[in-house]
Enzyme design. Structure first.
Site, short mmCIF file in Angstrom:
data_model
loop_
_atom_site.label_atom_id
_atom_site.label_comp_id
_atom_site.label_asym_id
_atom_site.label_seq_id
_atom_site.Cartn_x
_atom_site.Cartn_y
_atom_site.Cartn_z
N TYR A 241 34.61 28.68 29.28
CA TYR A 241 35.73 29.51 28.82
C TYR A 241 36.83 28.72 28.12
O TYR A 241 37.82 29.30 27.71
CB TYR A 241 36.32 30.31 29.97
CG TYR A 241 36.65 29.48 31.19
CD1 TYR A 241 37.68 28.53 31.16
CD2 TYR A 241 35.95 29.65 32.38
CE1 TYR A 241 37.99 27.78 32.27
CE2 TYR A 241 36.26 28.90 33.50
CZ TYR A 241 37.28 27.96 33.44
OH TYR A 241 37.57 27.21 34.53
N GLU B 43 39.02 38.06 29.19
CA GLU B 43 37.66 37.65 29.61
C GLU B 43 37.47 37.98 31.08
O GLU B 43 38.44 38.04 31.82
CB GLU B 43 37.50 36.12 29.47
CG GLU B 43 37.76 35.57 28.11
CD GLU B 43 37.91 34.04 28.14
OE1 GLU B 43 37.84 33.44 29.22
OE2 GLU B 43 38.11 33.49 27.05
N CYS C 223 11.05 34.76 75.12
CA CYS C 223 12.04 35.85 75.17
C CYS C 223 11.47 37.03 74.38
O CYS C 223 11.08 36.87 73.22
CB CYS C 223 13.35 35.39 74.55
SG CYS C 223 14.53 36.74 74.30
N LYS D 73 43.82 40.07 39.18
CA LYS D 73 42.78 40.17 40.20
C LYS D 73 42.58 41.63 40.60
O LYS D 73 43.55 42.32 40.89
CB LYS D 73 43.18 39.37 41.44
CG LYS D 73 43.33 37.88 41.16
CD LYS D 73 42.06 37.16 41.54
CE LYS D 73 42.37 35.77 42.02
NZ LYS D 73 41.87 35.41 43.30
N CYS E 145 16.69 38.02 77.88
CA CYS E 145 15.87 37.37 78.92
C CYS E 145 16.71 36.57 79.90
O CYS E 145 16.18 35.98 80.83
CB CYS E 145 14.80 36.49 78.28
SG CYS E 145 15.49 35.03 77.48
N CYS F 30 18.98 31.34 72.05
CA CYS F 30 18.20 31.52 73.26
C CYS F 30 17.02 30.56 73.13
O CYS F 30 16.24 30.68 72.20
CB CYS F 30 17.70 32.96 73.35
SG CYS F 30 16.41 33.15 74.60
N LYS G 32 36.92 37.12 34.88
CA LYS G 32 37.17 35.94 35.71
C LYS G 32 35.96 35.76 36.62
O LYS G 32 35.75 36.53 37.56
CB LYS G 32 38.44 36.13 36.53
CG LYS G 32 38.85 34.89 37.30
CD LYS G 32 40.23 35.10 37.88
CE LYS G 32 40.81 33.88 38.57
NZ LYS G 32 39.93 33.12 39.42
N CYS H 160 21.18 34.55 77.34
CA CYS H 160 20.58 35.48 76.39
C CYS H 160 20.71 36.90 76.95
O CYS H 160 20.41 37.12 78.12
CB CYS H 160 19.10 35.11 76.19
SG CYS H 160 18.21 36.37 75.25
N ASP I 167 33.66 34.44 39.43
CA ASP I 167 33.99 33.94 40.77
C ASP I 167 33.04 32.82 41.16
O ASP I 167 32.03 33.04 41.82
CB ASP I 167 33.91 35.10 41.77
CG ASP I 167 34.64 34.76 43.05
OD1 ASP I 167 35.34 33.74 43.10
OD2 ASP I 167 34.50 35.53 44.02
S1 IVH Z 1 40.92 29.87 32.02
C1 IVH Z 1 44.49 26.54 32.75
N1 IVH Z 1 39.02 31.65 32.03
O1 IVH Z 1 39.79 30.78 37.47
C2 IVH Z 1 43.35 27.18 33.46
N2 IVH Z 1 39.49 30.50 34.06
O2 IVH Z 1 42.51 30.67 38.77
C3 IVH Z 1 42.51 27.92 32.47
N3 IVH Z 1 38.03 31.14 35.91
O3 IVH Z 1 40.36 27.31 37.43
C4 IVH Z 1 41.49 28.68 33.15
N4 IVH Z 1 36.82 32.59 34.80
O4 IVH Z 1 37.96 28.19 37.71
C5 IVH Z 1 39.72 30.75 32.76
N5 IVH Z 1 37.36 33.24 31.87
C6 IVH Z 1 38.03 32.35 32.60
C7 IVH Z 1 37.75 32.10 33.96
C8 IVH Z 1 38.51 31.17 34.65
C9 IVH Z 1 37.01 31.99 35.97
C10 IVH Z 1 38.52 30.34 37.05
C11 IVH Z 1 38.69 28.88 36.74
C12 IVH Z 1 40.13 28.59 36.92
C13 IVH Z 1 40.56 29.66 37.86
C14 IVH Z 1 42.03 29.94 37.71
#
Ligand code: IVH
Length: 663
Positions: free
Chosen positions: A225, A114, A430, A313, A410, A425, A116, A407, A118
């Site tokens: 998730y 999936e 100005c 990552k 001015c 400022c 991740k 500034c 942010d």
């Molecule tokens: S699963 C046991 N799935 O990433 C933890 N986490 O570094 C299971 N996050 O705390 C987490 N997308 O805040 C999972 N598809 C995803 C995610 C996800 C973002 C974040 C989440 C988690 C952190 C872990």
């Protein structure tokens, strides 16, 4: 309306609103307009105001937020909120898969991949189909109860569909879309407020706000998730979790992959990398999970993370280059912002020669010096930021950057705000501040005086032809002919655009004045509520806070602005120039007052004709005398005999504020 009638109408409205929310956010098939939705919501709010016992925590009216909190209470998580182990290389990901193979004693293992997201991790509990509470991760054991803030997220159901699961706890991520974040920052910039560095910071900051009314205006969104407690429902795998999320109308990941080999995992994360930039939110990686719960249990967890999942990552795109200078930009509010000038470098598809340094504190914290080799990073679509300094490349000639005491334009001594982050400022005259103010005033979002670009504005100020925004209205052909590189045709166009701007809606003028914390939305609300600029200027702080969207920080800022002597003179000059100070009633603005008959009495913020027009524009009738047919008496100050008669006849009496709120 009797209590029984109110109860049945409230229940019907509530069900209807939940249904439309679901259609809009989950099915993406809205049946009614936003305006009609708001009308239904307003009706429910009115009933709940009259019969407070009918207000339930899952009422659709509860999204807009209740009273501000003193602080957050803590919620102890029933199941610990863990984090994930991170990897940054394909080798490490392959090693993860090998560990899983070894742990389970077989070669082929079904995994899901999936994005991740942010954002900020969140856990949410539903009981008997109703959202009970939601909390942040905190230290993993206990987190902040942010239920009221979460309820403002319209995609999040407050009540679940009856035919799906009813009791369970879900885990997900709260985020801001890239577009929502960009809009928020633009609004903040226009209102003279500090901008956020990235969507994640802005999400985290928003969830920590104690006033859900402010949160409701921020573009928060959510995706789920995982599950912490299935409430007795038999689930065998992450795939089953997706099915449960679907049945509950909760949004799950937009993209998912299956893979059962290391090679399959690698191809999935590469595909995700190619696609993730077109997702509406920022992603910083992929999450790989062993699909089967039996397998997950067998693999178990370490002290802080599960062994059955890992976060891969993506390397943020970075580049190294030389920082050649730090310039100071003077903003509309006088804020001095340092900007890094760089030797041009190619990063994420474009050549970059500037980077943001948010403030001087950041320069000091990172010890950034002129001449340094710096690492810059482009996160998503955001302007690159200086991440760090390559101190090992220093040769002694690098120059520390002094915090300005004056500034640069001015030379007025600067002032620091209370948090000591923004340096300003303080000189309203100005030349740089004046230029920025005029640029804002003429911008499309404000007075929309087209053609007056930065270079013309700069010339107007530098040649002292214009000293503030009112100076624009004193310009004529002769004066403009003094400008360089400006032909007769342009002069004609400028003068026409300036003259036309006098007829702009007054909210554009209020926005264009650049009052701290007043964005375009706030300016509109002010005019809707007060009807004219003079009424805003005359309002007390208390009265200002009666206006929707004007809170305890904005109201004093508006009040101060209108009580500043220079500003009062500026307004006089703008008025004499013939600018439009009062809101004209709009034709057939809504049908909100259909079937009602009004009588107006006493002194109001606008003359009676204007107010009568406004009532008619919203479908109401206006009559000269109070009778049994009168629905409302709109009573200003010093109301006399009409008020007495209305009281006798039991006609509902409204103050101007209540009337404006009704609209
Ligand atoms: S699963 C046991 N799935 O990433 C933890 N986490 O570094 C299971 N996050 O705390 C987490 N997308 O805040 C999972 N598809 C995803 C995610 C996800 C973002 C974040 C989440 C988690 C952190 C872990």
């Amino acid at each position: 309306m009797t209590h029984a009638e109110a109860a049945s109408r409230a229940a019907a409205l509530s069900a209807e609103l939940h249904r439309h929310n679901h259609l809009y956010y989950v099915e993406a098939k809205p049946l009614i307009s936003d305006k009609d939705f708001d009308l239904l919501l307003r009706e429910l709010q009115d009933i709940e105001a009259q019969f407070p016992d009918l207000l339930t925590p899952d009422s659709p009216t509860q999204r807009v937020g209740g009273a501000p909190l003193e602080g957050f209470t803590q919620i102890t998580h029933t199941v610990r909120m863990m984090s994930l182990d991170n990897t940054y290389s394909e080798e490490e990901l392959t090693a993860f898969f090998a560990r899983v193979q070894k742990g389970l004693g077989r070669d082929t293992i079904d995994c899901v991949i999936e994005p991740k997201v942010d954002g900020v991790a969140i856990t949410i509990r539903y009981e008997n189909g109703v959202l009970k509470h939601g909390a942040t991760r905190g230290d993993g054991q206990t987190g902040d109860d942010v239920t009221n803030n979460l309820k403002t997220i319209r995609r999040l159901p407050l009540r679940l569909p009856k035919d799906g699961p009813q009791t369970f706890e879900v885990r997900g991520e709260v985020f801001m879309t890239k577009a929502g974040f960009a809009r928020l920052n633009q609004e903040r910039e226009e209102a003279g407020e500090a901008t956020f560095a990235n969507p994640r910071n802005s999400t985290a900051g928003t969830l920590k706000l104690l006033d859900p009314k402010i949160v409701a205006k921020r573009p928060l969104d959510i995706v789920f998730y995982g599950l912490a407690d299935a409430g007795g429902i038999d689930l065998q795998s992450q795939t089953d979790v997706y099915a449960l999320l679907d049945a509950a109308g909760l949004r799950k990941a937009d993209l998912t992959w299956h893979a059962d080999s290391a090679a399959g995992l690698l191809s999935a994360i590469r595909e995700l990398d190619a696609k993730r930039r077109s997702l509406p939110y920022e992603t910083d990686g992929a999450v790989i999970k062993v699909n089967s719960f039996t397998d997950q249990r067998e693999l178990g967890v370490t002290s802080k993370a599960p062994r059955w999942a890992i976060a891969y990552k993506y390397q943020p795109e970075q580049a190294e280059t030389k920082l050649t200078a730090i310039d100071i930009q003077v903003g509309r509010t006088g804020a001095l912002t340092p900007v890094a000038r760089l030797e041009p470098v190619f990063i994420s598809g474009s050549t970059v020669s500037n980077a943001t340094l948010h403030n001087y504190e950041e320069i000091q914290r990172k010890d950034i010096r002129v001449g340094d080799i710096v690492v810059i990073e482009k996160a998503g679509e955001i302007i690159p930021a200086v991440v760090s300094v390559k101190k090992e490349h220093r040769h002694g000639g690098e120059q520390p950057v002094p915090v300005p005491t004056h500034c640069p334009v001015c030379h007025t001594p600067v002032r620091q705000d209370e948090e000591q982050v923004v340096i300003r400022c303080p000189n309203p005259h100005c030349p740089e501040v004046v230029k920025r103010r005029i640029e804002h005033f003429v911008s499309r979002a404000a007075m929309d005086i087209s053609g007056l670009g930065e270079s013309v504005v700069a010339q107007l100020v530098d040649t002292k032809l214009v000293g503030d925004v009112s100076g624009l209205y004193a310009l004529d052909e002769l004066l403009l002919a003094r400008l360089e590189r400006v032909g007769a045709r342009s002069i004609d166009n400028y003068l026409k655009a300036i003259a036309a701007s006098k007829q702009q809606d007054p909210w554009r003028l209020v926005f264009g004045l650049g009052i701290l914390h007043v964005g375009a939305g706030g300016a509109r609300k002010l005019l809707e509520h007060f009807g004219g600029i003079d009424a805003i200027a005359a309002a007390s702080i208390e009265e200002l806070t009666q206006c929707p969207d004007i809170g305890p920080i904005v109201a004093p800022s508006i009040h101060d602005w209108f009580h500043d002597e220079e500003n009062i003179k500026l307004l006089d000059r703008l008025r004499s120039a013939g600018l439009n100070f009062t809101q004209k009633a709009v034709e057939a603005a809504s049908a909100r007052l259909n079937g009602t008959t009004w009588v107006i009495t006493g002194t109001l913020s606008q003359d009676r004709d204007t107010i009568a027009d406004l009532i008619r524009a919203h479908g109401g009738k206006v009559s000269g005398s109070v009778s049994g047919k009168t629905t409302y008496l709109l009573a200003g100050t010093d109301a006399g005999s009409k008020l007495d008669k209305a009281t006798k006849l039991g006609v509902q009496i409204l103050t101007e504020a209540a009337f404006r709120a009704m609209l």
